[in-house]
Motif scaffolding. Sequence first.
Motif, short mmCIF file in Angstrom:
data_model
loop_
_atom_site.label_atom_id
_atom_site.label_comp_id
_atom_site.label_asym_id
_atom_site.label_seq_id
_atom_site.Cartn_x
_atom_site.Cartn_y
_atom_site.Cartn_z
N GLU A 126 -2.18 -25.84 -20.40
CA GLU A 126 -3.63 -25.78 -19.88
C GLU A 126 -4.33 -24.48 -20.41
OE1 GLU A 126 -4.12 -25.85 -15.86
OE2 GLU A 126 -6.26 -25.95 -15.84
N SER A 127 -3.90 -23.54 -20.40
CA SER A 127 -4.52 -22.37 -21.03
C SER A 127 -4.92 -22.39 -22.42
CB SER A 127 -3.76 -20.95 -20.68
OG SER A 127 -2.65 -20.75 -21.64
N LEU A 128 -3.96 -23.05 -23.01
CA LEU A 128 -4.49 -23.64 -24.61
C LEU A 128 -5.32 -24.94 -24.82
CD1 LEU A 128 -0.99 -22.86 -25.89
CD2 LEU A 128 -2.75 -21.40 -26.34
N GLY A 129 -5.91 -25.19 -23.51
CA GLY A 129 -6.49 -26.34 -23.65
C GLY A 129 -5.89 -27.77 -23.49
N ILE A 130 -4.56 -27.72 -23.33
CA ILE A 130 -3.72 -28.98 -23.50
C ILE A 130 -3.44 -29.48 -21.84
CG2 ILE A 130 -1.69 -30.04 -24.17
CD1 ILE A 130 -3.06 -28.90 -26.44
N LEU A 131 -4.01 -30.67 -21.68
CA LEU A 131 -3.94 -30.99 -20.14
C LEU A 131 -3.36 -32.25 -20.01
CD1 LEU A 131 -7.82 -30.48 -19.19
CD2 LEU A 131 -6.02 -29.07 -18.88
N LYS A 132 -2.69 -32.74 -21.12
CA LYS A 132 -1.83 -34.13 -20.95
C LYS A 132 -0.65 -33.73 -21.59
CE LYS A 132 -1.60 -38.99 -21.19
NZ LYS A 132 -2.66 -40.26 -21.51
N SER A 133 0.52 -34.09 -20.89
CA SER A 133 1.87 -33.69 -21.43
C SER A 133 2.83 -34.93 -21.45
CB SER A 133 2.45 -32.53 -20.85
OG SER A 133 1.48 -31.38 -21.11
N HIS A 134 3.79 -34.98 -22.26
CA HIS A 134 4.68 -36.26 -22.23
C HIS A 134 6.38 -35.52 -22.05
CE1 HIS A 134 1.58 -38.72 -23.46
NE2 HIS A 134 1.47 -38.16 -24.68
N ILE A 135 7.07 -36.46 -21.50
CA ILE A 135 8.43 -36.04 -21.47
C ILE A 135 9.10 -37.17 -21.81
CG2 ILE A 135 8.83 -36.23 -18.98
CD1 ILE A 135 10.75 -33.85 -19.86
N ASP A 136 10.42 -37.33 -22.53
CA ASP A 136 11.21 -38.44 -22.66
C ASP A 136 12.42 -38.44 -21.62
OD1 ASP A 136 9.78 -39.62 -25.06
OD2 ASP A 136 10.79 -38.41 -26.46
N VAL A 137 12.77 -39.47 -21.06
CA VAL A 137 13.92 -39.57 -20.16
C VAL A 137 14.77 -40.63 -20.44
CG1 VAL A 137 14.66 -39.71 -17.83
CG2 VAL A 137 12.38 -38.56 -18.50
N PHE A 138 16.08 -40.45 -20.67
CA PHE A 138 16.93 -41.42 -20.83
C PHE A 138 16.83 -42.42 -20.01
CE2 PHE A 138 19.40 -38.11 -23.46
CZ PHE A 138 19.28 -38.92 -24.69
N GLN A 139 16.98 -43.75 -20.32
CA GLN A 139 16.85 -44.78 -19.16
C GLN A 139 17.99 -44.76 -18.13
OE1 GLN A 139 15.12 -47.95 -19.46
NE2 GLN A 139 14.41 -47.78 -21.43
N THR A 140 19.03 -43.98 -18.54
CA THR A 140 20.42 -44.09 -17.72
C THR A 140 20.12 -42.70 -16.70
OG1 THR A 140 21.37 -42.61 -19.33
CG2 THR A 140 21.91 -45.20 -19.21
N ASN A 141 19.13 -41.80 -16.90
CA ASN A 141 18.79 -40.80 -16.17
C ASN A 141 18.08 -41.06 -14.83
OD1 ASN A 141 18.84 -38.13 -15.20
ND2 ASN A 141 18.52 -37.19 -17.13
N THR A 142 18.63 -41.76 -14.14
CA THR A 142 17.77 -42.00 -12.81
C THR A 142 17.44 -40.83 -12.12
OG1 THR A 142 19.84 -42.35 -11.79
CG2 THR A 142 18.91 -44.28 -12.54
N LEU A 143 18.27 -39.83 -11.81
CA LEU A 143 17.88 -38.49 -11.28
C LEU A 143 16.61 -37.99 -11.88
CD1 LEU A 143 18.97 -36.20 -9.28
CD2 LEU A 143 19.90 -35.20 -11.27
N ALA A 144 16.41 -37.85 -12.87
CA ALA A 144 15.24 -37.24 -13.83
C ALA A 144 14.17 -38.25 -13.67
CB ALA A 144 15.48 -37.21 -15.29
N GLN A 145 14.17 -39.73 -13.61
CA GLN A 145 13.20 -40.50 -13.42
C GLN A 145 12.73 -40.28 -11.88
OE1 GLN A 145 14.99 -44.35 -14.43
NE2 GLN A 145 15.78 -42.98 -16.34
N HIS A 146 13.30 -40.18 -10.99
CA HIS A 146 13.12 -39.87 -9.61
C HIS A 146 12.38 -38.51 -9.46
CE1 HIS A 146 13.70 -39.52 -5.26
NE2 HIS A 146 13.94 -38.03 -5.46
N TYR A 147 12.90 -37.58 -10.20
CA TYR A 147 12.21 -36.37 -10.20
C TYR A 147 10.75 -36.40 -10.96
CZ TYR A 147 10.85 -31.54 -11.19
OH TYR A 147 10.35 -30.18 -11.14
N TRP A 148 10.45 -37.19 -11.79
CA TRP A 148 9.25 -36.95 -12.57
C TRP A 148 8.56 -38.08 -11.60
CZ3 TRP A 148 8.17 -33.11 -15.32
CH2 TRP A 148 9.43 -32.59 -16.33
#
Length: 149
Positions: A103-125
């Motif tokens: 944000e301090s660099l002016g970037i307000l939107k971010s992405h992350i790739d998550v493996f289809q199988t990684n349900t823990l991470a999907q729940h987290y995000w």
Amino acid sequence: MTHLPTHHIRQMSIADYEGVIGMMRSTPGVSFRDADSRDSTERYLLRNPGLSFVAVASDALVGCVMSGHDGRRGYLQHLMVLPSHRNQGIASSLVESCLGSLESLGILKSHIDVFQTNTLAQHYWEGRGWKLRTDIRRYSFVRSGGDSA
Ligand SMILES: CC(C)(COP(=O)(O)OP(=O)(O)OC[C@H]1O[C@@H](n2cnc3c(N)ncnc32)[C@H](O)[C@@H]1OP(=O)(O)O)[C@@H](O)C(=O)NCCC(=O)NCCS
């Protein structure tokens, strides 16, 4: 009784490489690729200064996250916390360190790739307001000699 913090967050440097790779190798849901070689990681950190972080507890690495941007959007990767230190908000502190710095660099939107199988991470995000994109398919192309992951 005062509760002292059990961990702190600091910027990741290439000196953390072995510790981070050790965590990656032992953490299901995170994959190790050619792009995670020491040289590639050093280049990434140099291109994206101050945007990758580690969590430290009792002088040992217990979590990390790397991020960068392309001038318009931020990209997070390799978020992980050792099982022994989960559910204490460490991942959220790591992610906030990235998003605040972006944000301090002016970037307000971010992405992350998550493996289809990684349900823990999907729940987290999804629990933190990150929106699953169903309108996009990511295509990758590998030049001869690159890895396929
Ligand atoms: C996903 C991952 C990074 C989360 O790490 P974490 O440090 O446990 O995450 P947090 O502590 O910030 O949040 C996890 C949960 O703990 C809860 N929590 C946060 N602080 C807490 C506290 N002080 N006390 C109790 N619970 C707490 C959060 O609310 C959250 O619960 P919820 O997901 O049910 O809403 C971790 O599980 C991991 O390393 N997974 C394997 C690697 C991986 O898949 N990485 C993501 C790749 S995209």
